[in-house]
Design an enzyme around this catalytic site. Structure first.
Site, PDB file in Angstrom:
ATOM      1  N   THR A 121      37.261  31.442  33.257  1.00 50.70           N
ATOM      2  CA  THR A 121      36.525  31.522  31.993  1.00 50.70           C
ATOM      3  C   THR A 121      37.017  32.756  31.243  1.00 50.70           C
ATOM      4  O   THR A 121      36.853  33.875  31.724  1.00 50.70           O
ATOM      5  CB  THR A 121      35.015  31.631  32.296  1.00 50.70           C
ATOM      6  OG1 THR A 121      34.654  30.501  33.081  1.00 50.70           O
ATOM      7  CG2 THR A 121      34.199  31.681  31.022  1.00 50.70           C
ATOM      8  N   LYS A 205      33.729  26.688  26.784  1.00 49.69           N
ATOM      9  CA  LYS A 205      33.150  27.094  28.069  1.00 49.69           C
ATOM     10  C   LYS A 205      32.023  28.118  27.862  1.00 49.69           C
ATOM     11  O   LYS A 205      30.942  28.014  28.446  1.00 49.69           O
ATOM     12  CB  LYS A 205      34.259  27.671  28.958  1.00 49.69           C
ATOM     13  CG  LYS A 205      33.790  28.278  30.253  1.00 49.69           C
ATOM     14  CD  LYS A 205      33.206  27.262  31.211  1.00 49.69           C
ATOM     15  CE  LYS A 205      32.541  27.961  32.392  1.00 49.69           C
ATOM     16  NZ  LYS A 205      31.913  27.055  33.323  1.00 49.69           N
ATOM     17  N   GLY A 254      11.579  29.769  36.206  1.00 47.27           N
ATOM     18  CA  GLY A 254      11.724  30.425  37.511  1.00 47.27           C
ATOM     19  C   GLY A 254      11.838  31.919  37.330  1.00 47.27           C
ATOM     20  O   GLY A 254      11.379  32.473  36.323  1.00 47.27           O
ATOM     21  N   CYS A 261      28.354  33.201  36.908  1.00 46.88           N
ATOM     22  CA  CYS A 261      28.821  32.712  35.606  1.00 46.88           C
ATOM     23  C   CYS A 261      27.883  33.040  34.446  1.00 46.88           C
ATOM     24  O   CYS A 261      28.284  33.734  33.518  1.00 46.88           O
ATOM     25  CB  CYS A 261      29.053  31.215  35.680  1.00 46.88           C
ATOM     26  SG  CYS A 261      30.456  30.819  36.729  1.00 46.88           S
TER      27      CYS A 261
HETATM   28  N1  LIG Z   1      32.128  30.091  40.528  1.00 49.07           N
HETATM   29  C1  LIG Z   1      31.824  29.170  39.621  1.00 49.07           C
HETATM   30  O1  LIG Z   1      30.855  28.411  39.750  1.00 49.07           O
HETATM   31  C2  LIG Z   1      32.690  29.008  38.388  1.00 49.07           C
HETATM   32  C3  LIG Z   1      32.567  27.845  37.629  1.00 49.07           C
HETATM   33  C4  LIG Z   1      33.364  27.707  36.509  1.00 49.07           C
HETATM   34  C5  LIG Z   1      34.248  28.723  36.145  1.00 49.07           C
HETATM   35  N2  LIG Z   1      34.326  29.858  36.901  1.00 49.07           N
HETATM   36  C6  LIG Z   1      35.307  30.875  36.497  1.00 49.07           C
HETATM   37  O2  LIG Z   1      36.451  30.757  37.328  1.00 49.07           O
HETATM   38  C7  LIG Z   1      37.040  32.041  37.588  1.00 49.07           C
HETATM   39  C8  LIG Z   1      37.115  32.291  39.077  1.00 49.07           C
HETATM   40  O3  LIG Z   1      35.795  32.325  39.585  1.00 49.07           O
HETATM   41  P1  LIG Z   1      35.491  32.242  41.154  1.00 49.07           P
HETATM   42  O4  LIG Z   1      34.011  32.129  41.275  1.00 49.07           O
HETATM   43  O5  LIG Z   1      36.366  31.231  41.799  1.00 49.07           O
HETATM   44  O6  LIG Z   1      35.965  33.711  41.613  1.00 49.07           O
HETATM   45  P2  LIG Z   1      36.164  34.228  43.100  1.00 49.07           P
HETATM   46  O7  LIG Z   1      35.922  35.694  43.035  1.00 49.07           O
HETATM   47  O8  LIG Z   1      35.366  33.388  44.050  1.00 49.07           O
HETATM   48  O9  LIG Z   1      37.707  33.961  43.407  1.00 49.07           O
HETATM   49  C9  LIG Z   1      38.764  34.639  42.823  1.00 49.07           C
HETATM   50  C10 LIG Z   1      39.910  34.762  43.830  1.00 49.07           C
HETATM   51  O10 LIG Z   1      41.048  35.341  43.186  1.00 49.07           O
HETATM   52  C11 LIG Z   1      41.698  36.168  44.125  1.00 49.07           C
HETATM   53  N3  LIG Z   1      42.609  37.092  43.440  1.00 49.07           N
HETATM   54  C12 LIG Z   1      42.320  38.231  42.765  1.00 49.07           C
HETATM   55  N4  LIG Z   1      43.461  38.764  42.253  1.00 49.07           N
HETATM   56  C13 LIG Z   1      44.477  37.942  42.617  1.00 49.07           C
HETATM   57  C14 LIG Z   1      45.875  37.958  42.399  1.00 49.07           C
HETATM   58  N5  LIG Z   1      46.464  38.926  41.700  1.00 49.07           N
HETATM   59  N6  LIG Z   1      46.608  36.955  42.932  1.00 49.07           N
HETATM   60  C15 LIG Z   1      46.032  35.982  43.659  1.00 49.07           C
HETATM   61  N7  LIG Z   1      44.711  35.905  43.893  1.00 49.07           N
HETATM   62  C16 LIG Z   1      43.942  36.884  43.389  1.00 49.07           C
HETATM   63  C17 LIG Z   1      40.557  36.827  44.876  1.00 49.07           C
HETATM   64  O11 LIG Z   1      40.991  37.368  46.114  1.00 49.07           O
HETATM   65  C18 LIG Z   1      39.583  35.662  45.017  1.00 49.07           C
HETATM   66  O12 LIG Z   1      39.819  34.946  46.221  1.00 49.07           O
HETATM   67  C19 LIG Z   1      36.154  33.043  36.824  1.00 49.07           C
HETATM   68  O13 LIG Z   1      36.706  33.250  35.562  1.00 49.07           O
HETATM   69  C20 LIG Z   1      34.830  32.309  36.682  1.00 49.07           C
HETATM   70  O14 LIG Z   1      34.101  32.734  35.575  1.00 49.07           O
HETATM   71  C21 LIG Z   1      33.586  30.014  38.015  1.00 49.07           C
END
Ligand SMILES: NC(=O)c1ccc[n+]([C@@H]2O[C@H](COP(=O)([O-])OP(=O)(O)OC[C@H]3O[C@@H](n4cnc5c(N)ncnc54)[C@H](O)[C@@H]3O)[C@@H](O)[C@H]2O)c1
Length: 438
Positions: A121, A205, A254, A261
């Site tokens: 995002t 988004k 709630g 997010c």
């Molecule tokens: N979690 C959700 O429900 C959700 C839903 C939609 C969108 N998003 C968006 O997706 C994105 C990721 O969210 P997430 O929850 O998966 O995050 P997360 O923290 O669970 O995962 C991110 C991963 O990236 C890795 N990382 C960091 N730097 C790196 C690099 N240089 N090279 C390779 N890997 C690296 C970290 O070690 C980690 O495993 C965010 O922008 C979030 O806003 C999340």
């Protein structure tokens, strides 16, 4: 298709696994060696219903691999997803250092045409920044596409496999064709792939998450009014939800929204607005109300104990920010734990999946127990912070016999008021009348 997914967290692992499930060859890249070792040895790193089965199957079929080496991971890939963190920076805007850092590296290692896809995002204009960061060093053609992810933790696999819609921002016909091929298996039932420009996709988004956060917050404000005026928020919810224009979903009040997010995305959209000198007033209010809502139960708990929580013990059911996940980022339970500890209380907590994560954060400041009933031993009251299904029909006789006082503070409105009255509980919920047997 050959796919690389950079960042193997909640979004990256679900994305990689689901693309492998439709027959693609996927390599997931992460800088976290421990995570990659674990995943490579067949151990899943997050709790997400249905994910482990797909993960194991596709790994066995050699369609899903893991590496810490970016160059090796993207070498043969036709498309590269960036599923990297975009946490709030000091000023609340999305911090792009992870994305732009990887974009910088990609520019140096690309050897042929690739489509690079922002799945994280990211604020409007990021696709241009990613393009510029890669172009600085790249000697080959490439396209940057915005493809925001709408999956919900807890039902992420279903959301990914059967999305309501897929949003794709690109101005390149070549990238459009690739993205269409990639997503075709996921939209066979006719849900749309919506193509648009990059900026509109990026804003979509933030608009979606901010709208949902506003909807929850609006209901939390209605719940406040119900408490002050003697109305019942459950009735009001049903009354308005049957209007198709409003809809039944996301109307449950709630103790505030949390997670990785909504809080950060609302904040980032407010920040983006400030940058173009626009005051996004609704979202300012949403953030304020949500902060307050997380501690909505605290004054009621204090008043029940005549203002003194010192030496009191509380059972907490639920730590995750919502059910069916082990994610505790911005979880309302954590805010309550801080307040209770600061007031001199002690806590025994149970959550089906999130206890390890909370333990890493708070250590031995609270006690973690093996079942919801173990938490009740010698507790002065029960607090419910997450609506896990298994908390919905508990053995009330057991709760009564274990608790020192028959008092339940329910931040998720799990129980029926009449039943609580009949059972003689002191029962406080959100936006409904307080049941007080005394
Ligand atoms: N979690 C959700 O429900 C959700 C839903 C939609 C969108 N998003 C968006 O997706 C994105 C990721 O969210 P997430 O929850 O998966 O995050 P997360 O923290 O669970 O995962 C991110 C991963 O990236 C890795 N990382 C960091 N730097 C790196 C690099 N240089 N090279 C390779 N890997 C690296 C970290 O070690 C980690 O495993 C965010 O922008 C979030 O806003 C999340």
């Amino acid at each position: 298709m050959k796919i690389a997914v950079v960042g193997t967290g909640y979004v990256g692992l679900v994305t990689g696994t689901c693309f492998a499930e439709t027959g693609n060859q996927v390599i997931c890249v992460d800088i976290d060696h421990r995570k990659v070792d674990k995943l490579s040895s067949g151990q899943i790193t997050i709790y997400e219903p249905g994910l482990e089965k797909l993960f194991l199957r596709n790994q066995k079929e050699n369609r899903l691999q893991f590496t810490t080496n970016l160059e090796e991971g993207v070498k043969d890939a036709q498309v590269i997803f960036l599923a990297l963190p975009t946490p709030p920076g000091e000023d609340g805007s999305a911090d792009l250092k992870y994305i732009l850092g990887v974009a910088d590296d990609l520019g140096k290692i690309l050897k042929d045409y690739k489509v690079i896809i922002d799945k994280s995002t990211v604020p409007v204009g990021t696709a241009d920044k990613v393009h510029a960061a890669i172009a600085k060093n790249a000697t080959v053609e490439f396209d940057v596409v915005s493809n925001p992810e709408f999956l919900r933790e807890g039902v992420a696999v279903d959301d990914f496999m059967k999305p309501d819609r897929v949003v794709i921002g690109t101005s390149s016909e070549r990238a459009k064709k690739t993205m269409n091929d990639l997503y075709a298996p996921f939209v066979r039932q006719g849900n749309p792939i919506i193509f648009m420009d990059e900026k509109s996709a990026e804003l979509t988004k933030y608009a979606a998450n901010s709208f949902l956060a506003t909807k929850i917050t609006f209901m939390n404000e209605i719940a406040q009014m119900c408490e002050l005026l003697g109305a019942d928020v459950d009735m009001v919810r049903r009354g308005i939800g049957s209007d198709e224009r409003i809809g039944k979903r996301f109307l449950f009040p709630g103790i505030g929204y949390g997670g990785s997010c909504f809080p950060k995305d609302v904040q980032a959209l407010v920040k983006s607005a400030q940058e173009v000198k626009y005051e996004f007033k609704i979202l300012d209010a949403v953030m304020d109300v949500n902060e307050r809502q997380k501690l909505h139960l605290m004054p009621k708990i204090k008043s029940y104990f005549k203002g003194d929580l010192k030496g009191k013990r509380f059972a907490i059911w639920g730590l995750a920010f919502k059910p069916n996940t082990d994610d505790i980022r911005e979880a309302p339970a954590l805010y309550m734990i801080d307040e209770l500890l600061a007031a001199g209380a002690s806590i025994a907590a149970f959550d089906p999946e999130a206890m390890n994560n909370v333990q890493q954060l708070v250590g031995d400041k609270i006690t973690f127990v093996h079942s919801q009933y173990d938490a009740l031993h010698n507790a002065d009251a029960l607090i419910i912070a997450t609506e896990w299904s298994e908390f919905r029909t508990p053995e009330f006789a057991r709760i009564s016999s274990l608790l020192k006082n028959k008092a339940i503070f329910d931040g998720r409105n799990l129980f029926d008021l009449t039943q609580m009255e009949e059972l003689g509980f002191h029962y406080v919920s959100i936006g409904r009348k307080v049941i007080d047997p005394s």
